[in-house]
Design an enzyme around this catalytic site. Structure first.
Site, mmCIF file in Angstrom:
data_model
loop_
_atom_site.group_PDB
_atom_site.id
_atom_site.type_symbol
_atom_site.label_atom_id
_atom_site.label_comp_id
_atom_site.label_asym_id
_atom_site.label_seq_id
_atom_site.Cartn_x
_atom_site.Cartn_y
_atom_site.Cartn_z
ATOM 1 N N ARG A 1 0.434 7.631 5.360
ATOM 2 C CA ARG A 1 0.285 6.915 4.086
ATOM 3 C C ARG A 1 1.410 7.278 3.115
ATOM 4 N NH1 ARG A 1 -5.430 7.656 1.266
ATOM 5 N NH2 ARG A 1 -4.482 9.598 0.599
ATOM 6 N N LYS B 1 0.151 5.157 -3.198
ATOM 7 C CA LYS B 1 -0.462 6.260 -3.946
ATOM 8 C C LYS B 1 0.590 6.774 -4.922
ATOM 9 C CE LYS B 1 -3.757 9.966 -3.173
ATOM 10 N NZ LYS B 1 -4.971 9.255 -3.601
#
Ligand code: PLP
Length: 332
Positions: A73, A175
């Site tokens: 991620r 993120k």
């Protein structure tokens, strides 16, 4: 006990990207980094991070939970922000290296070592508002944390917001600090106006996620959460809880959930709702606030399924039950 994430180990692992190459990673003083005040990150928010944890088992061994998923991620966030591509193997080694240096500082369960890989654009170029930073810095900072619920796990009050958005839809899977900045104003307003703990963003009535956690609804044997799309953050706790639910024989429904369906279902006895994220694992949602009205979810108190899912995940992390999906990586 210090506030979550306010204590740091004195050293961290660091690598820098310059002239198209990553430097060998080194262990440096956590306070040693220097940034030019014109650094790209400080002006144009070229920044992303990860949050994962390492746990101490009874035999003293240390294990990182789902490191590969977090590094994947991190790679995705870096790509979507047009930061230099990370070297995933290098980042994994940096995580294991810095943890190995602080093995004796890792708290016993329910505490853990919280790991914060961070990637920032460092090019001193304020003229590059519309172009990427050619240089960057990547470090892995670690922070010992205690039981998130040391003060008692109070069910959350959540405001359902159908008009606002956490962040721009094309930023949802990243993120990044920018997305938190985007959500802060609405969250503070919701705290002040209706004493909500969090906002559950539901653009056009589609139940999505809060500022920093995914949302799960539990109705009997079914667990319902929004199917993955590019508009929100794909939580690793979310995917772990869904896997555990499936292992327990529950029906996992990854699909659209409307505000209307949520409010109808919440009123039924035995229904539970929770937020998922690395810091708190699963937190019970006790009350939904919508158009000035308050709706209890089930009894408004933590329910048995939420507790069982959280306990199973914790027990895997703590080495108390088998890690049958190979979620743990041992620190050498
Ligand atoms: C980090 C984060 C989550 C939770 O992800 P986990 O991998 O479960 O910790 C959910 N939503 C947002 C916006 C996040 O930043």
């Amino acid at each position: 006990m210090a506030a979550f994430g306010s204590v740091f180990m004195p050293q961290m692992a660091l690598t820098q990207f310059d002239n198209n190459t990553w430097s060998d990673s080194t262990i440096v003083d956590s306070q040693s980094i220097q940034l030019h005040p014109g650094a790209h990150v400080l002006h144009y928010s070229s920044t992303c991070f990860e949050g994962l944890k390492a746990f101490k088992h009874d035999d003293g061994s240390i294990h990182v939970f789902r490191m590969d998923q977090n590094v994947d991620r991190f790679d995705q966030s870096s790509k979507l922000l047009h930061l230099p591509d990370i070297q995933k193997d290098q980042v994994s080694h940096m995580i294991l290296d810095i943890l190995a240096n602080y093995k004796d500082q890792i708290p016993e369960p329910p505490g853990s070592m919280y790991i914060r890989p961070t990637h920032i654009g460092t090019e001193p170029a304020i003229g590059k508002a519309a172009s990427p930073s050619l240089s960057s810095m990547l470090y892995v900072l670690i922070s010992p944390v205690g039981d998130y619920f040391a003060g008692g796990a109070k069910p959350l009050r959540i405001l359902l917001d159908e008009t606002g958005m956490r962040c721009a839809p094309h930023m949802g899977m990243i993120k990044s600090g920018g997305n938190y900045a985007s959500a802060l104003g609405p969250i503070l307003a919701a705290k002040e106006q209706v004493q909500a703990d969090q906002i559950l963003f539901c653009p056009n009535g589609d139940v999505q996620e809060t500022g920093a956690a995914n949302f799960l609804l539990i109705d009997g044997n079914e667990i319902i959460t929004k199917a993955l799309d590019s508009s929100f953050l794909h939580g690793i706790t979310r995917s772990s809880i869904l896997q555990i639910a499936e292992d327990m024989g529950m029906t996992v429904s990854e699909r659209e959930l409307t505000v209307q369906e949520l409010l109808e279902r919440a009123a039924k006895p035995g229904v539970e709702a929770a937020l998922s994220g690395t810091a708190a694992v699963l937190t019970t949602v006790g009350t939904l606030i919508h158009n000035g009205k308050e709706y209890k979810v089930g009894t408004g108190e933590p329910g048995p399924t939420t507790q069982k899912l959280r306990q199973t995940l914790n027990h895997i992390q703590w080495g108390k039950i088998a890690d049958k999906h190979n979620w743990l990586t041992q620190v050498g």
